[in-house]
Design an enzyme around this catalytic site. Structure first.
Site, mmCIF file in Angstrom:
data_model
loop_
_atom_site.group_PDB
_atom_site.id
_atom_site.type_symbol
_atom_site.label_atom_id
_atom_site.label_comp_id
_atom_site.label_asym_id
_atom_site.label_seq_id
_atom_site.Cartn_x
_atom_site.Cartn_y
_atom_site.Cartn_z
ATOM 1 N N ARG A 1 14.313 -3.895 4.023
ATOM 2 C CA ARG A 1 13.385 -3.447 2.979
ATOM 3 C C ARG A 1 13.812 -2.081 2.444
ATOM 4 N NH1 ARG A 1 8.394 -5.849 2.480
ATOM 5 N NH2 ARG A 1 7.492 -3.854 1.825
ATOM 6 N N VAL B 1 0.832 -1.208 0.000
ATOM 7 C CA VAL B 1 0.000 0.000 0.000
ATOM 8 C C VAL B 1 0.865 1.255 0.000
ATOM 9 C CG1 VAL B 1 -1.669 1.373 1.307
ATOM 10 C CG2 VAL B 1 -1.968 -1.098 1.117
ATOM 11 N N THR C 1 -6.500 0.465 7.516
ATOM 12 C CA THR C 1 -7.899 0.086 7.731
ATOM 13 C C THR C 1 -8.173 -0.088 9.219
ATOM 14 O OG1 THR C 1 -7.980 -1.049 5.599
ATOM 15 C CG2 THR C 1 -9.677 -1.617 7.209
ATOM 16 N N CYS D 1 -8.212 -7.297 2.510
ATOM 17 C CA CYS D 1 -9.435 -6.589 2.144
ATOM 18 C C CYS D 1 -10.657 -7.487 2.303
ATOM 19 C CB CYS D 1 -9.343 -6.088 0.708
ATOM 20 S SG CYS D 1 -8.262 -4.664 0.526
ATOM 21 N N ASP E 1 10.401 3.338 6.652
ATOM 22 C CA ASP E 1 10.013 1.997 7.085
ATOM 23 C C ASP E 1 10.981 1.548 8.178
ATOM 24 O OD1 ASP E 1 8.165 -0.391 5.538
ATOM 25 O OD2 ASP E 1 9.649 -1.085 7.000
ATOM 26 N N THR F 1 -2.936 -3.426 9.522
ATOM 27 C CA THR F 1 -3.815 -3.558 10.685
ATOM 28 C C THR F 1 -4.355 -4.989 10.721
ATOM 29 O OG1 THR F 1 -5.553 -2.597 9.304
ATOM 30 C CG2 THR F 1 -4.525 -1.161 10.936
#
Length: 283
Positions: A43, A20, A123, A263, A38, A88
């Site tokens: 990464r 995202v 979210t 999702c 991050d 989340t």
């Protein structure tokens, strides 16, 4: 804020560079100065080499981007507009795990300044941004929301693997703590979202919209899967049935498909009902 961002007098930061956060950071970096932050240094090292650790973006996606990737708070302090895009998850009991967003809130509290903006994209259930995340930012920073800094919420709509429905092509829901913040946040996102933005009436409304859109798909795809099993047992082709049903003007055209991931599967669990459960166990 918007004018200073486009004039490159201030920088935007994205906290959390997963599937995202990274596309958002790179899209903004084509227009303004961006800091990609991050906590995972491995990464960060890959992204500094124009490699997406999530394997969603090609190397070319990094071309022409004015962005610095870092895990340093000192670098993050240079930003004035913060976007939080951390995961989340839910725990083994399907209770929302707020550790990533509260940890990100602590990070913001350490670097935020007067006049800055914070927008959460993770979210969450309605109320989480203002009742769980905001107090952490205020406590750590010693600053007051709506007085010293502005806060907003804009639910992510990234669809992993989808090369058609990308960030720029999907209407973005935005919200703010007051009219001024809503206007500034909306204009900032309009820089990168060609499809435009929808200005929600409140942060809670924006949070709830994300839960509803995911739950709707979860329930309806699950229903189609159940019906396809039944139809198969009685010798009916499910797609013939859907084609016939679809001739009615108000029929919702869902089809059998995968139900899983965040999702669909995880995010619908982070609902107002779960929020009530979370409040209960906290008491």
């Amino acid at each position: 804020m918007y004018q200073e961002l486009i004039a490159k007098k201030k920088k935007l930061a994205v906290i959390g560079l997963g599937y995202v956060g990274l596309p958002i950071a790179l899209e903004f970096a084509k227009k303004i100065q961006v800091i990609g932050f991050d906590i995972n240094s491995k990464r960060v090292a890959l992204m500094q080499q124009a490699i997406d650790p999530s394997n969603e973006l090609e190397k070319e996606a990094f071309d022409g981007c004015d962005i610095v990737f870092t895990d340093s708070l000192d670098v993050l302090r240079e930003a004035s507009f913060f976007i939080v895009a951390v995961p989340t998850p839910v725990d083994q009991h399907n209770v929302p795990d707020l550790k990533p967003v509260t940890s990100a809130s602590k990070t913001i509290g350490q670097v935020i300044k007067k006049g800055d903006y914070v927008v959460f994209e993770s979210t969450v259930y309605p109320g989480c941004t203002e009742e769980d995340c905001l107090p952490v930012v205020e406590t750590v920073s010693g600053l007051k929301s709506s007085v010293d800094f502005k806060i907003g919420y804009s639910p992510e709509r990234i669809n992993p693997g989808d090369k058609v429905h990308t960030l720029a092509n999907i209407v973005k829901v935005v919200s703010g703590c007051d009219q001024e913040s809503l206007d500034e946040i909306a204009k900032t996102y309009e820089l990168v979202v060609k499809a435009g933005v929808h200005r929600a009436s409140s942060i809670k409304v924006a949070e709830a919209s994300k839960i509803i859109e995911n739950t709707q798909r979860d329930l309806n795809i699950g229903l189609m899967n159940e019906l396809s099993i039944i139809f198969d047992k009685i010798g009916i082709n499910t797609y013939d049935v859907l084609e016939a049903s679809g001739t009615k003007w108000n029929f919702l055209k869902f089809q059998p498909g995968l139900v899983g991931g965040h999702c669909i599967g995880v995010d619908p669990i982070i609902s107002p009902i779960k929020r009530l459960h979370w409040d209960t166990i906290q008491k």
